[in-house]
Design an enzyme around this catalytic site. Structure first.
Site, PDB file in Angstrom:
ATOM      1  N   GLY A   1       0.835  -1.208   0.000  1.00  0.00           N
ATOM      2  CA  GLY A   1       0.000   0.000   0.000  1.00  0.00           C
ATOM      3  C   GLY A   1       0.867   1.254   0.000  1.00  0.00           C
ATOM      4  O   GLY A   1       1.855   1.327   0.721  1.00  0.00           O
TER       5      GLY A   1
ATOM      6  N   ILE B   1       0.912   3.120   6.369  1.00  0.00           N
ATOM      7  CA  ILE B   1       0.084   3.948   7.256  1.00  0.00           C
ATOM      8  C   ILE B   1      -0.300   3.171   8.511  1.00  0.00           C
ATOM      9  O   ILE B   1      -0.648   3.760   9.517  1.00  0.00           O
ATOM     10  CB  ILE B   1      -1.183   4.463   6.538  1.00  0.00           C
ATOM     11  N   ASP B   2      -0.229   1.837   8.455  1.00  0.00           N
ATOM     12  CA  ASP B   2      -0.643   1.010   9.601  1.00  0.00           C
ATOM     13  C   ASP B   2       0.326   1.110  10.783  1.00  0.00           C
ATOM     14  O   ASP B   2      -0.026   0.778  11.908  1.00  0.00           O
ATOM     15  CB  ASP B   2      -0.758  -0.467   9.181  1.00  0.00           C
TER      16      ASP B   2
ATOM     17  N   LYS C   1     -25.151  14.764  27.383  1.00  0.00           N
ATOM     18  CA  LYS C   1     -24.147  14.716  26.317  1.00  0.00           C
ATOM     19  C   LYS C   1     -24.601  13.681  25.294  1.00  0.00           C
ATOM     20  O   LYS C   1     -24.355  12.488  25.444  1.00  0.00           O
ATOM     21  CB  LYS C   1     -22.771  14.345  26.870  1.00  0.00           C
TER      22      LYS C   1
ATOM     23  N   ARG D   1     -24.928   7.243  13.120  1.00  0.00           N
ATOM     24  CA  ARG D   1     -24.446   7.255  11.733  1.00  0.00           C
ATOM     25  C   ARG D   1     -23.088   6.542  11.670  1.00  0.00           C
ATOM     26  O   ARG D   1     -22.330   6.550  12.649  1.00  0.00           O
ATOM     27  CB  ARG D   1     -24.259   8.691  11.224  1.00  0.00           C
TER      28      ARG D   1
ATOM     29  N   GLN E   1      -7.607   8.062   3.712  1.00  0.00           N
ATOM     30  CA  GLN E   1      -6.548   8.030   4.741  1.00  0.00           C
ATOM     31  C   GLN E   1      -5.159   7.785   4.142  1.00  0.00           C
ATOM     32  O   GLN E   1      -4.149   7.988   4.808  1.00  0.00           O
ATOM     33  CB  GLN E   1      -6.827   6.907   5.751  1.00  0.00           C
TER      34      GLN E   1
END
Ligand code: F6P
Length: 329
Positions: free
Chosen positions: A11, A126-127, A213, A252, A260
């Site tokens: 990746g 990125i991991d 909240k 949601r 990312q």
């Protein structure tokens, strides 16, 4: 004149271009010839190899992705594929190869080394799950991208009193989730490394709503239920649907996905790429092989690639704990 090859594999990760630039310019500074191998190990065995001069790496520092492009190459795992790769290396007369990528890339580097060529690895994923280094190229930029998304989601979550389940990448590890969750103020962080109780999270959400909240962000790592490429339903949807059903909260689900991986690299990743690329060439010039250039305790550190592959890197459990305290629930 010594010839050095570079490839990026697996990746892509923001900051790979900074490493490519540093390798090319360091190598040229030392009067070496540099060759870019396109599309990872596949490009090596297909002979997609181009000479690189200083201009070839102009204007790339600020670009995400990799100018050499990247791919996964099953053919490289066959004896015929490996033979083809060896023939290309011999024909070119390469002395050393610098590979930029994750653990799969490093395993490929070992194969090349066994063929008798010097190899040096630069961790880029990125991991951030590579052993023997605190940081891999790309992780910092990705966490910043996730933070930006969380900030935006927080605005709308507050405005509508909603619970948002946000799924982030990381394959089977929770580094992205923990770092972004801690610094983005997630109300809960779910990672594959730690077991969790969804009923407890639902109770917590109901308690929060009862005291006024009503908006929350639950950050979920994509690998909660195993390899994300093999699961039927993504972690974000598993968790989000459960929360919706058991709390009645207006819920949601947002899967951040490949945004990312892209984007302009952060200062940190450009610096990491530059320092690592420079060091990788120096290692090749010194005759080193099967080494990985890591970054630990704020400085460059060299390890055996083999050790890096075998070392299981774990998330910082105390940061996960701290994130829970910071959520103030
Ligand atoms: O390893 C980097 C990564 O982005 C993982 O976080 C993710 O699971 C995977 O790659 C996605 O791979 P692909 O781009 O092949 O879908």
């Amino acid at each position: 004149m010594m010839k050095i090859g570079i490839l990026t594999s697996g990746g892509d990760a923001p900051g790979m271009n900074a490493a490519i630039r540093a390798i090319v310019r360091t190598a040229l500074y030392h009067d070496c010839q540099v060759f870019g191998i396109k599309r990872g190990f596949g490009g090596l065995l297909n002979g997609e190899i181009v000479p690189m001069n200083s201009r070839a790496v102009s204007d790339i520092l600020q670009r995400g992705g990799t100018i050499l492009q990247s791919a996964r190459c099953p053919e490289f795992n066959t004896p015929e594929g490996r033979q083809k790769a060896k023939e290309q290396l011999v024909e070119l007369g390469l002395k050393g190869l610098i590979v930029i990528g994750g653990d799969g890339t490093f395993r490929g580097a070992q194969v090349i080394n066994e063929m008798g060529f010097q190899t040096v690895g630069i961790p880029a994923t990125i991991d951030n799950d590579i052993g023997c280094t605190d940081f891999s190229i790309g992780f910092d930029t990705t966490v910043n991208t996730v933070l930006d998304a969380m900030n935006k989601i927080r605005d709308t979550a507050f405005s509508h009193d909603r619970v948002y389940v946000v799924e982030v990448m990381g394959k089977k590890s929770g580094f992205i989730a923990v770092s972004a969750g801690l610094t983005g103020g997630a109300e809960a962080i779910l990672v594959p490394e730690v077991s969790f109780d969804l009923d407890e999270i639902c109770s917590q959400l109901k308690r929060s709503a009862a005291v006024g909240k009503a908006h929350s962000i639950i950050l979920v790592a994509e690998g909660l239920n195993g390899d994300p490429k093999e699961v039927e339903k993504s972690s974000g949807f598993v968790v989000g649907d459960y929360i919706r059903k058991h709390t009645g909260c207006d819920t949601r689900i947002t899967v951040l996905g490949h945004i990312q991986r892209g984007g302009t690299p952060s200062f940190f990743d450009r610096r990491l790429g530059t320092l690592m690329g420079n060091k990788a060439v120096e290692l090749i010039l010194d005759g080193a092989t099967e080494k990985m250039v890591g970054f630990t305790n704020n400085q460059i550190q060299i390890s055996d690639i083999n050790k890096a592959i075998k070392t299981k890197k774990t998330i910082d459990f105390s940061e996960l704990e701290l994130a829970h305290v910071m959520a103030g629930l």
